[in-house]
Design a protein around this motif. Structure first.
Motif, PDB file in Angstrom:
ATOM      1  N   SER A 188       2.303  -3.263 -12.198  1.00  0.00           N
ATOM      2  CA  SER A 188       2.287  -3.648 -10.774  1.00  0.00           C
ATOM      3  C   SER A 188       1.725  -5.049 -10.600  1.00  0.00           C
ATOM      4  O   SER A 188       2.064  -5.762  -9.654  1.00  0.00           O
ATOM      5  CB  SER A 188       1.400  -2.702  -9.973  1.00  0.00           C
ATOM      6  OG  SER A 188       1.800  -1.391 -10.179  1.00  0.00           O
ATOM      7  N   GLN A 189       0.844  -5.424 -11.522  1.00  0.00           N
ATOM      8  CA  GLN A 189       0.234  -6.751 -11.429  1.00  0.00           C
ATOM      9  C   GLN A 189       1.328  -7.823 -11.450  1.00  0.00           C
ATOM     10  O   GLN A 189       1.279  -8.787 -10.703  1.00  0.00           O
ATOM     11  CB  GLN A 189      -0.703  -6.926 -12.625  1.00  0.00           C
ATOM     12  CG  GLN A 189      -1.661  -8.050 -12.503  1.00  0.00           C
ATOM     13  CD  GLN A 189      -2.881  -7.674 -11.689  1.00  0.00           C
ATOM     14  OE1 GLN A 189      -2.938  -6.619 -11.049  1.00  0.00           O
ATOM     15  NE2 GLN A 189      -3.866  -8.533 -11.680  1.00  0.00           N
ATOM     16  N   ASN A 262      -7.399   1.807  -3.954  1.00  0.00           N
ATOM     17  CA  ASN A 262      -8.392   1.126  -4.774  1.00  0.00           C
ATOM     18  C   ASN A 262      -9.022   0.055  -3.888  1.00  0.00           C
ATOM     19  O   ASN A 262      -8.291  -0.805  -3.393  1.00  0.00           O
ATOM     20  CB  ASN A 262      -7.685   0.464  -5.978  1.00  0.00           C
ATOM     21  CG  ASN A 262      -8.635  -0.270  -6.897  1.00  0.00           C
ATOM     22  OD1 ASN A 262      -9.838  -0.245  -6.704  1.00  0.00           O
ATOM     23  ND2 ASN A 262      -8.069  -0.924  -7.903  1.00  0.00           N
ATOM     24  N   ASP A 290       2.014  -0.738  -2.468  1.00  0.00           N
ATOM     25  CA  ASP A 290       1.515  -0.751  -3.849  1.00  0.00           C
ATOM     26  C   ASP A 290       1.046   0.681  -4.124  1.00  0.00           C
ATOM     27  O   ASP A 290       0.071   1.143  -3.549  1.00  0.00           O
ATOM     28  CB  ASP A 290       0.354  -1.764  -3.883  1.00  0.00           C
ATOM     29  CG  ASP A 290      -0.191  -1.974  -5.276  1.00  0.00           C
ATOM     30  OD1 ASP A 290       0.388  -1.442  -6.223  1.00  0.00           O
ATOM     31  OD2 ASP A 290      -1.218  -2.678  -5.398  1.00  0.00           O
ATOM     32  N   TYR A 293      -1.202   5.231  -7.565  1.00  0.00           N
ATOM     33  CA  TYR A 293      -2.043   6.427  -7.732  1.00  0.00           C
ATOM     34  C   TYR A 293      -1.465   7.711  -7.167  1.00  0.00           C
ATOM     35  O   TYR A 293      -2.049   8.774  -7.340  1.00  0.00           O
ATOM     36  CB  TYR A 293      -3.410   6.198  -7.041  1.00  0.00           C
ATOM     37  CG  TYR A 293      -4.169   5.030  -7.611  1.00  0.00           C
ATOM     38  CD1 TYR A 293      -4.786   5.126  -8.850  1.00  0.00           C
ATOM     39  CD2 TYR A 293      -4.261   3.823  -6.923  1.00  0.00           C
ATOM     40  CE1 TYR A 293      -5.483   4.056  -9.389  1.00  0.00           C
ATOM     41  CE2 TYR A 293      -4.953   2.748  -7.450  1.00  0.00           C
ATOM     42  CZ  TYR A 293      -5.561   2.874  -8.678  1.00  0.00           C
ATOM     43  OH  TYR A 293      -6.246   1.815  -9.222  1.00  0.00           O
ATOM     44  N   SER A 320       3.850   1.879 -11.203  1.00  0.00           N
ATOM     45  CA  SER A 320       3.751   1.638 -12.649  1.00  0.00           C
ATOM     46  C   SER A 320       3.295   2.899 -13.369  1.00  0.00           C
ATOM     47  O   SER A 320       2.921   3.888 -12.740  1.00  0.00           O
ATOM     48  CB  SER A 320       2.785   0.490 -12.940  1.00  0.00           C
ATOM     49  OG  SER A 320       1.456   0.937 -13.041  1.00  0.00           O
ATOM     50  N   SER A 322       0.706   2.786 -15.314  1.00  0.00           N
ATOM     51  CA  SER A 322      -0.677   2.534 -15.756  1.00  0.00           C
ATOM     52  C   SER A 322      -1.649   3.648 -15.423  1.00  0.00           C
ATOM     53  O   SER A 322      -2.473   4.010 -16.243  1.00  0.00           O
ATOM     54  CB  SER A 322      -1.188   1.228 -15.151  1.00  0.00           C
ATOM     55  OG  SER A 322      -0.504   0.154 -15.726  1.00  0.00           O
ATOM     56  N   LYS A 323      -1.586   4.160 -14.177  1.00  0.00           N
ATOM     57  CA  LYS A 323      -2.621   5.121 -13.769  1.00  0.00           C
ATOM     58  C   LYS A 323      -2.170   6.562 -13.952  1.00  0.00           C
ATOM     59  O   LYS A 323      -2.935   7.484 -13.698  1.00  0.00           O
ATOM     60  CB  LYS A 323      -3.019   4.893 -12.303  1.00  0.00           C
ATOM     61  CG  LYS A 323      -3.173   3.461 -11.906  1.00  0.00           C
ATOM     62  CD  LYS A 323      -4.338   2.779 -12.580  1.00  0.00           C
ATOM     63  CE  LYS A 323      -4.266   1.285 -12.287  1.00  0.00           C
ATOM     64  NZ  LYS A 323      -5.434   0.544 -12.653  1.00  0.00           N
ATOM     65  N   ARG A 330       2.227  -1.364 -20.257  1.00  0.00           N
ATOM     66  CA  ARG A 330       2.608  -2.462 -19.357  1.00  0.00           C
ATOM     67  C   ARG A 330       4.031  -2.255 -18.823  1.00  0.00           C
ATOM     68  O   ARG A 330       4.881  -3.149 -18.949  1.00  0.00           O
ATOM     69  CB  ARG A 330       2.486  -3.848 -20.036  1.00  0.00           C
ATOM     70  CG  ARG A 330       1.146  -4.191 -20.600  1.00  0.00           C
ATOM     71  CD  ARG A 330      -0.027  -3.970 -19.657  1.00  0.00           C
ATOM     72  NE  ARG A 330       0.015  -4.731 -18.430  1.00  0.00           N
ATOM     73  CZ  ARG A 330      -0.291  -4.185 -17.240  1.00  0.00           C
ATOM     74  NH1 ARG A 330      -0.637  -2.900 -17.125  1.00  0.00           N
ATOM     75  NH2 ARG A 330      -0.250  -4.922 -16.159  1.00  0.00           N
TER      76      ARG A 330
HETATM   77  C1  LIG Z   1      -3.866  -0.960  -6.254  1.00  0.00           C
HETATM   78  C2  LIG Z   1      -3.508  -1.540  -7.580  1.00  0.00           C
HETATM   79  N1  LIG Z   1      -2.397  -2.274  -7.696  1.00  0.00           N
HETATM   80  C3  LIG Z   1      -2.026  -2.800  -8.875  1.00  0.00           C
HETATM   81  C4  LIG Z   1      -2.778  -2.631 -10.004  1.00  0.00           C
HETATM   82  C5  LIG Z   1      -2.311  -3.229 -11.311  1.00  0.00           C
HETATM   83  O1  LIG Z   1      -1.916  -2.215 -12.194  1.00  0.00           O
HETATM   84  P1  LIG Z   1      -0.876  -2.375 -13.398  1.00  0.00           P
HETATM   85  O2  LIG Z   1      -0.457  -3.802 -13.476  1.00  0.00           O
HETATM   86  O3  LIG Z   1      -1.593  -1.922 -14.621  1.00  0.00           O
HETATM   87  O4  LIG Z   1       0.284  -1.490 -13.052  1.00  0.00           O
HETATM   88  C6  LIG Z   1      -3.974  -1.914  -9.927  1.00  0.00           C
HETATM   89  C7  LIG Z   1      -4.848  -1.772 -11.100  1.00  0.00           C
HETATM   90  O5  LIG Z   1      -5.986  -1.406 -11.046  1.00  0.00           O
HETATM   91  C8  LIG Z   1      -4.332  -1.326  -8.689  1.00  0.00           C
HETATM   92  O6  LIG Z   1      -5.433  -0.586  -8.548  1.00  0.00           O
END
Ligand SMILES: Cc1ncc(COP(=O)(O)O)c(C=O)c1O
Length: 478
Positions: A188-189, A262, A290, A293, A320, A322-323, A330
């Motif tokens: 997501s970053q 977050n 975004d 979660y 993504s 990631s979580k 990635r």
């Molecule tokens: C709300 C939110 N957006 C985006 C990200 C980025 O996550 P990633 O690039 O690992 O998918 C995070 C990571 O902590 C997040 O909490």
């Protein structure tokens, strides 16, 4: 600290001379600067002084250093010999460019974790190894057919993964889309980076939740954006407040993290979701949803995504793995109108030619595998357990000193400290005691707030970690 290799065939003095030459050429000792004395260097490197004298002699003969009686040994101003050549000022280059450095608190936390891997980690926003589907992913990697071609793939992303993401979004997020509207990103970053760099221009104003993960990203300032906060309570933002912000600042885009936000863990209620979409469509404002979660909902409830409720096409959706699986893969995605996907894929081509095909293959297989659903169930159960351990520990160690709302999903707990303490002092004291957390000011709040992330710490360390945090807090309010 570097030391010469006593088993190497190269003489010690030559190794030392090469090492010093490298440090000089990297600008660590700029032209004209004083080198440590022969005696001090010999002590540091664990060699005889005579070895250092030899090494200095070597460098002197190359014109790299100069020794003046009584004033020590200096790096030559014309260090490469007769023709004056100067080392580029790397420090100045390192300060250049348009990308701002990370926030000091985040750099300090990263440094503390590197220096002491035994710190109990309530700071890193990710899952612990036991929560990631490592066994399943290893098996799927082993089962991959050997690739028949490993050339550049389409910068929009590997087709089977785009298809798997489209069907995942339909199944879990109520989002109907096709692979042509999905862009695969490196998390997501990167989606946020592409949006801020390619769809907005310096000077544009954007609205974000306050507090918000987005405050922790200098990426917004690096893109020259002006950011304005929409105050958030336990239920997230109050959409009506968008109107006055738009009037005052000509907001161009709204960034929200509506599910288990977050850092607060807040879940935007249905009526506010409806209102947010209504206002955005009335004002013609795009919303970036975004959503990393939502699938961690401990009760496994399918809360509707904004994107699934969006009838006019206001929402750019990002997600993504990631979580919900593994941040190190990635792998992330964005769903957007085709014109936007094309624009961003074109930017990807210029930036990096797209994400490596290998993690995309793994991700596609994982999303489609029979492992995915049981993994999610296990993840939710274990995250709930960790949340409960954290809450019990806080009640036990800090009764009356801390306030929080209990999150129903996600990996973060947002706490208000009742006696307000200085963020920086608390963080340093906590590091001394053996625990790290993220001070709330990183997310735009006043000091006196703390984000505890319970995804990363091992369950058995949560109680000890909070006891250490309590010691640190008490040391400051005594
Ligand atoms: C709300 C939110 N957006 C985006 C990200 C980025 O996550 P990633 O690039 O690992 O998918 C995070 C990571 O902590 C997040 O909490």
């Amino acid at each position: 600290m570097w030391k010469p290799d006593r088993h190497s065939k190269k003489p010690l003095y030559e190794q030392i001379a090469d090492h010093l030459e490298q440090r000089i050429s990297y600008g660590e000792f700029p032209p004209g600067s004083l080198l440590p004395s022969e005696r001090k260097l010999a002590e540091q490197l664990g060699v005889n002084r005579s070895t250092v004298i030899l090494a200095f002699g070597e460098l002197r003969s190359m014109g790299i250093i100069e020794s003046r009686p009584g004033s020590g040994t200096h790096v030559s101003k014309y260090k490469w010999g007769a023709v004056p050549k100067h080392t580029p000022n790397w420090k100045r280059y390192a300060e250049g460019g348009s990308f701002l450095p990370n926030l000091p608190f985040l750099r300090r936390i990263r440094e503390a974790l590197q220096q002491n891997p035994d710190l109990i980690d309530f700071a890193s926003g990710e899952l612990s190894a036991d929560l990631s589907p490592l066994g399943e992913i290893t098996e799927l990697m082993g089962a991959q057919p050997s690739p028949s071609y490993l050339g550049y793939d389409h910068p929009q992303g590997y087709m089977p993964l785009r298809q798997a993401v489209a069907s995942y979004l339909d199944r879990y997020r109520g989002v109907q889309t096709t692979e042509s509207s999905v862009l695969i990103t490196s998390g997501s970053q990167q989606s946020l980076y592409l949006i801020t760099q390619c769809l907005l221009s310096p000077g544009d104003a954007v609205a974000i939740e306050d507090p918000s993960y987005h405050y922790s990203l200098p990426m917004f300032q690096s893109a020259g954006l002006r950011i304005f906060g929409l105050p958030a309570d336990e239920g997230g933002i109050r959409p009506e407040e968008i109107r006055s912000l738009v009037k005052k600042h000509r907001i161009k885009m709204i960034f929200v993290n509506p599910n288990f936000q977050n850092p607060t863990g807040a879940l935007l209620p249905d009526d506010r979701r409806g209102k947010l979409l209504e206002i955005a469509s009335e004002l013609g404002l795009p919303i970036v949803e975004d959503d990393p979660y939502s699938l961690t909902d401990y009760d496994g409830l399918d809360r509707p995504s904004l994107k699934s409720m969006d009838r006019v096409g206001s929402v750019l959706y990002i997600g993504s793995l990631s979580k919900i699986a593994a941040s190190g893969l990635r792998v992330g995605w964005m769903v957007a109108p085709h014109s936007i996907v094309e624009r961003l894929a074109d930017a990807r081509q210029q930036m990096d030619f797209g994400l490596s095909v290998i993690p995309q293959q793994v991700a596609a297989r994982f999303l489609e595998s029979p492992y995915f659903e049981p993994h999610l169930e296990r993840l939710r159960m274990q995250l709930r357990l960790k949340r409960d351990l954290l809450i019990d520990a806080l009640h036990q160690a800090l009764p009356k000193l801390i306030r929080f709302h209990v999150p129903q999903g996600g990996i973060h707990l947002w706490c208000q400290l009742v006696p307000e303490v200085n963020d920086a002092k608390l963080l340093e004291e906590a590091i001394k005691k053996g625990v790290v957390f993220v001070p709330g000011s990183v997310y735009g709040s006043d000091s006196g707030y703390v984000r505890f992330t319970f995804g990363r710490a091992k369950a058995e360390n949560i109680g000890t970690g909070i006891a250490k945090f309590a010691e640190a807090l008490r040391a400051l309010i005594r």
